[in-house]
Design an enzyme around this catalytic site. Structure first.
Site, short mmCIF file in Angstrom:
data_model
loop_
_atom_site.label_atom_id
_atom_site.label_comp_id
_atom_site.label_asym_id
_atom_site.label_seq_id
_atom_site.Cartn_x
_atom_site.Cartn_y
_atom_site.Cartn_z
N TYR A 167 -15.21 0.99 -7.05
CA TYR A 167 -16.51 1.63 -6.82
C TYR A 167 -17.40 1.49 -8.05
O TYR A 167 -18.60 1.73 -7.98
CB TYR A 167 -16.32 3.10 -6.44
CG TYR A 167 -15.48 3.25 -5.19
CD1 TYR A 167 -16.05 3.10 -3.92
CD2 TYR A 167 -14.10 3.49 -5.27
CE1 TYR A 167 -15.27 3.19 -2.77
CE2 TYR A 167 -13.31 3.58 -4.13
CZ TYR A 167 -13.90 3.44 -2.89
OH TYR A 167 -13.13 3.51 -1.76
N SER A 220 -10.42 5.61 -4.60
CA SER A 220 -11.35 6.72 -4.74
C SER A 220 -10.88 7.77 -5.75
O SER A 220 -11.68 8.28 -6.54
CB SER A 220 -11.58 7.37 -3.37
OG SER A 220 -10.34 7.80 -2.82
N LYS A 259 -2.23 -1.40 -3.82
CA LYS A 259 -3.10 -0.23 -3.74
C LYS A 259 -2.28 1.04 -3.77
O LYS A 259 -1.27 1.10 -3.06
CB LYS A 259 -3.87 -0.33 -2.42
CG LYS A 259 -4.78 0.81 -2.12
CD LYS A 259 -5.44 0.57 -0.80
CE LYS A 259 -6.33 1.74 -0.45
NZ LYS A 259 -6.83 1.64 0.89
N GLU A 315 7.51 -6.78 1.23
CA GLU A 315 6.29 -6.65 2.06
C GLU A 315 5.37 -7.85 1.84
O GLU A 315 4.81 -8.40 2.78
CB GLU A 315 5.54 -5.36 1.70
CG GLU A 315 6.18 -4.08 2.23
CD GLU A 315 5.86 -3.84 3.71
OE1 GLU A 315 5.18 -4.68 4.33
OE2 GLU A 315 6.32 -2.82 4.25
N LYS A 371 0.85 -1.19 0.00
CA LYS A 371 0.00 0.00 0.00
C LYS A 371 0.89 1.23 0.00
O LYS A 371 1.72 1.41 0.89
CB LYS A 371 -0.92 -0.01 1.22
CG LYS A 371 -1.76 1.25 1.32
CD LYS A 371 -2.85 1.11 2.35
CE LYS A 371 -3.62 2.42 2.47
NZ LYS A 371 -4.71 2.33 3.42
N LYS A 374 1.13 10.06 5.69
CA LYS A 374 1.25 8.68 6.17
C LYS A 374 2.53 8.02 5.69
O LYS A 374 2.62 6.80 5.60
CB LYS A 374 0.01 7.88 5.72
CG LYS A 374 -1.32 8.44 6.27
CD LYS A 374 -2.49 7.49 6.04
CE LYS A 374 -3.77 8.04 6.67
NZ LYS A 374 -4.90 7.08 6.56
N ARG A 413 -10.88 9.89 1.89
CA ARG A 413 -10.75 10.52 3.22
C ARG A 413 -11.90 11.52 3.44
O ARG A 413 -12.34 11.71 4.56
CB ARG A 413 -9.38 11.17 3.37
CG ARG A 413 -8.29 10.10 3.45
CD ARG A 413 -6.89 10.66 3.60
NE ARG A 413 -5.91 9.57 3.41
CZ ARG A 413 -4.63 9.76 3.17
NH1 ARG A 413 -4.14 10.99 3.09
NH2 ARG A 413 -3.81 8.73 3.02
C1 PBG Z 1 -7.00 3.34 5.36
C2 PBG Z 1 -7.65 3.19 4.04
C3 PBG Z 1 -7.56 4.10 2.99
C4 PBG Z 1 -8.33 3.59 1.94
C5 PBG Z 1 -8.88 2.39 2.37
N1 PBG Z 1 -8.43 2.14 3.68
C6 PBG Z 1 -6.93 5.41 2.84
C7 PBG Z 1 -5.80 5.88 3.59
O1 PBG Z 1 -4.83 5.16 3.80
O2 PBG Z 1 -5.85 7.03 3.97
C8 PBG Z 1 -8.48 4.28 0.63
C9 PBG Z 1 -9.53 3.79 -0.29
C10 PBG Z 1 -9.80 4.70 -1.43
O3 PBG Z 1 -9.12 5.73 -1.63
O4 PBG Z 1 -10.73 4.37 -2.18
N2 PBG Z 1 -7.39 2.55 6.36
#
Ligand code: PBG
Length: 333
Positions: free
Chosen positions: A323, A284, A258, A243, A204, A227, A214
């Site tokens: 989505y 997203s 991701k 990882e 990730k 992050k 968010r």
């Molecule tokens: C964090 C989490 C994130 C997403 C899913 N789980 C975002 C982040 O790390 O801030 C993102 C999913 C998306 O952008 O569609 N627990």
């Protein structure tokens, strides 16, 4: 200048022969995309309304547990095997430790139970991370400006246990702490949840493409800083393999890359190296970017959706979180 040979008047090898008719194109297609390849992420909330639109993600709604159950029924009818839950928690319920993440009667356990009542044949995946429950918006426990790894592991293991206990089929740690898969696996085994699957967000990356999410889960305003001390640097590919190897050794059944579209090289490397079910998340920001173009008439909606999702299959994915899942399933059905 005259050539020393006469060029052939026609090509002998013609790749276009294999493209000349729909039937032959279908016959020689190397990969397929079906509703069985899709996972539908659902944003759920604890507010009063059943469906609240998310401004930055046109077509996506924050759902009540009841509406999430209706979505799971829709998923079943469309042939989508699994839904994935992401919570939007009321800001007044957030604190530094993310206490609500481990509430057995919290939003996610409520949604799991509602979905399992309505559509038991649909798989339910949950996100294991604290960001939706903490007042600072980070995925772990924050002490003196640092995310403390090992204290966070205890919280994550408890959260995964709570989800499994409520009926989750797949727990998916998305926090990127070191050792979380092992901590979660041990907690599940010790409590008799031998068959709960772990899909780890193994690779990730710290990404701009999480922006609209968010906003959707209401953690954007909270987040202090970035992050980058736990999510991966997008300059790295070899590190993604490390990882993934660690997460497999710790007991992950499936892994995720991701975001999705900018990281298909990572998907290819992971699925080719480890030959285990590899997923990608069309996140997203990827959804929002496509929807914005579609709304302007710059992209053909149906063709663009299917082409991007098929790309994940070609890169080696077992399945894709998107989505667009219900729209795509309707197109494919
Ligand atoms: C964090 C989490 C994130 C997403 C899913 N789980 C975002 C982040 O790390 O801030 C993102 C999913 C998306 O952008 O569609 N627990």
């Amino acid at each position: 200048m005259t050539l020393p040979f006469a060029p052939a008047p026609y090509p002998l090898a013609r790749p276009r022969r294999l493209r000349s008719q729909p039937w032959i194109r279908r016959l020689v297609a190397e990969t397929t995309l079906t509703p069985s390849d899709l996972v539908w992420p659902l944003i759920v909330h604890d507010g009063a309304e059943d469906r609240v639109p998310v401004a930055s993600m046109p077509g996506v709604f924050r759902l009540s547990p009841k509406a999430a159950a209706a979505a799971a029924v829709e998923a079943r009818d469309l042939g989508i095997p699994m839904v994935a839950l992401f919570p939007n928690v009321d800001p007044s319920l957030k604190d530094a430790l993310g206490t609500r993440a481990t509430d057995p009667d919290g939003l996610i356990p409520d949604c799991i139970r509602a979905i399992k009542d309505a559509a038991p044949e649909v798989g339910v995946m949950t996100d294991v991370a604290l960001d939706c429950y903490t007042d600072h918006g980070h995925d772990g426990v924050l002490e003196d400006g640092r995310i403390v790894n090992d204290t966070t592991l205890e919280r994550l293991a408890e959260q995964a246990f709570i989800h499994a206990h409520a009926g989750a089929d797949v727990v998916a740690p998305s926090d990127m702490m070191d050792g979380r898969v092992q901590a979660i696996r041990e907690a599940l085994e010790a409590n008799g949840f031998h068959d709960t699957l772990i899909l780890s967000y193994a690779a990730k990356f710290a990404s701009a493409f999480y922006g609209p999410y968010r906003d959707a889960v209401g953690s954007a305003k909270q987040l202090s800083g970035d992050k980058k001390t736990y999510q991966m640097d997008y300059a790295n590919a070899d590190e993604a393999l490390k990882e993934v190897a660690m997460d497999i050794a710790e007991g992950a059944d499936m892994v995720m890359v991701k975001p999705g579209m900018p990281y298909l090289d990572i998907v290819r490397a992971v699925s080719g190296t480890f030959r285990l079910p590899t997923f990608a998340y069309q996140v997203s920001g990827e959804y929002a970017m496509m929807q914005a173009s579609i709304a302007n008439g710059w992209l053909d909606q149906d063709r663009a959706i299917l082409e991007t999702l098929h790309g994940f299959k070609r890169a080696g994915c077992a399945g894709v979180l998107s989505y667009f899942a219900p729209q795509a399933a309707r197109l494919l059905g």
